[in-house]
Design an enzyme around this catalytic site. Sequence first.
Site, PDB file in Angstrom:
ATOM      1  N   ASP A  94      36.336  31.555  66.510  1.00  0.00           N
ATOM      2  CA  ASP A  94      37.530  32.397  66.621  1.00  0.00           C
ATOM      3  C   ASP A  94      38.798  31.556  66.853  1.00  0.00           C
ATOM      4  O   ASP A  94      38.709  30.382  67.227  1.00  0.00           O
ATOM      5  CB  ASP A  94      37.320  33.371  67.791  1.00  0.00           C
ATOM      6  N   ASP A 139      31.460  38.664  63.751  1.00  0.00           N
ATOM      7  CA  ASP A 139      31.331  39.195  65.102  1.00  0.00           C
ATOM      8  C   ASP A 139      31.478  40.724  65.129  1.00  0.00           C
ATOM      9  O   ASP A 139      31.630  41.365  64.087  1.00  0.00           O
ATOM     10  CB  ASP A 139      32.390  38.500  65.987  1.00  0.00           C
ATOM     11  N   ASP A 174      26.259  36.926  74.477  1.00  0.00           N
ATOM     12  CA  ASP A 174      26.508  35.476  74.391  1.00  0.00           C
ATOM     13  C   ASP A 174      25.737  34.704  75.461  1.00  0.00           C
ATOM     14  O   ASP A 174      25.663  35.115  76.619  1.00  0.00           O
ATOM     15  CB  ASP A 174      28.000  35.179  74.601  1.00  0.00           C
ATOM     16  N   LYS A 177      30.445  33.385  60.226  1.00  0.00           N
ATOM     17  CA  LYS A 177      29.947  34.042  61.438  1.00  0.00           C
ATOM     18  C   LYS A 177      30.757  35.316  61.607  1.00  0.00           C
ATOM     19  O   LYS A 177      31.987  35.270  61.652  1.00  0.00           O
ATOM     20  CB  LYS A 177      30.125  33.124  62.651  1.00  0.00           C
TER      21      LYS A 177
END
Length: 507
Positions: free
Chosen positions: A86, A162, A222, A160
Amino acid sequence: MAVLDQTRPSRSSGRSLLLPVIVSLSVLTGSVSAVNNGLARVPQMGWNSWNAFACNVYESLVLDHAKLIVETGLRDVGYEYLVLDDCWSGGRDEKGFLYPNDKKFPRGMKFLADDLHDKGMLFGMYSSAGAMTCARDEGSLDHETEDAQVWASWGVDYLKYDNCFNQGRFGTPLITFQRFEAMWKAINATGRPMLYSLCNWGEDSTHAWANGISNSWRMSGDIYDYFTRPDDLCSCENAQDPMCIAPGKHCSVLNIINKLAPYADRTKPGSWADLDMLEVGNGGMTDDEYVAHFSLWAALNSPLLMGNDLRTLTAPALSILNNPAVIAISQDPLAKSAIRIKRDVNVKKDEYGVGEAQIWSGKLFGGDQVVIFLNAADEDLEMKASLEEIFIRETGKAPQAQEDWEVHDLWANRMSDAVAQKIIDSPDQSATILSGIDWYNSTLIPYKEGIEKGDKRLLGKRIETLKARTMFVKTVKRHSAQMYRLRSSDRGAKKENLPSDDNHDEL
Ligand SMILES: *[C@@H]1O[C@H](CO)[C@@H](O)[C@H](O)[C@H]1NC(C)=O
Ligand SMILES: *[C@@H]1O[C@H](CO)[C@@H](O)[C@H](O)[C@H]1NC(C)=O
């Protein structure tokens, strides 16, 4: 079909009779044939910026890490993707296309992709199936087509994806499936193969649907840099629990493997259960705990994405991350996750009130088996499993229990601190140092080839013979793991005895 063709070694001609049945069933269920972008036939390996840097990412950080991955020899034990997480975005332009933050990434993203490709590496990026990313940059929800196009135009090889700010578009498996499937299709439509790493934290029973539309799928909140410590932000013990409404973050190594245990068999070539990025080298766990963390991530076929600052890499972290005998378990051509065969919670608890012992066992190419003794108790333990337990079968008795087995310790040949430190101190010498000690180089000999040939460097150190019908017994230190490869003492002669039922659980 390709999945079976590519990954199923033809160990015995007798078993090929089974294949037509299996293939037609898998077409009917659609589960195996659905993942067909051809990527991640074994779990992906690389480095991701999040665990060590969070939002503090910029061009020279990426370039430095790419250089370090090559110079420390990590690329040549398999870490090929560099994934920028990110906080890279500058926003969305008037035509609807994302652009990078030009203060952090003045030369743009194609520049980074080109640099990585020149180094023989691949480039991953990040977004969220929401209005915003987790760090509140522009998200990709309802912009899937343009966003996939822009990444393809930059030469991106991996996404990736999210789950933050999803606008309430979750709550049933179907709603979530469709939200993530949109990006899977958008990537496919670009014509550029990009590994799709789905990150919805196990929400809405990811294990039940993600393996048709992703190359890997996160199954928990996470990870954080603790071995056993529970935390309210990682509220769920069990992802299937209907009260598991906030997968969150701050999940320990033990929490994550306990969540995976009931569906370790859902992972498959082309679509792996993702236990989250590695914490090895970040400093919060002991060396023994990092060894255990890495051993399990390898045997459970999680993607292996380093998450540490490679500019401050230590010798012990390097010698965990570059152990080819352990990585060979992750990259095994049979591509099956280990399963948990024993669990004991009646052991001494630590200061967090946590403590347990577990034994994991998994099938490997050529009839070999991996066994992990995990001691997460607050005391040293004698741990044991019988050969019947290690080679557990759906029905009947395990024929392997009637054989003798050579035990190979997969951590015995770990690189010494002295050599690892030399590599870190003189990266320009590393190729000489590594070839001087005949270190495995997976760029030269891919793991599949090395394993099929029985390359000694991938087998660890042979330490003992386990006699037929006996117990495998080890004393295991508090908060540590031991990891072994078992090889039949009579390799070759007894192949007919291998169980024929291990094709079925592909379905
Ligand atoms: C797109 O999907 C098709 C099959 O549905 C597959 O054959 C192809 O490899 C995919 N392409 C990319 C770029 O992922
Ligand atoms: C590994 O092998 C490749 C291909 O031969 C070579 O380019 C590379 O330098 C080798 N890596 C190391 C660390 O020796």
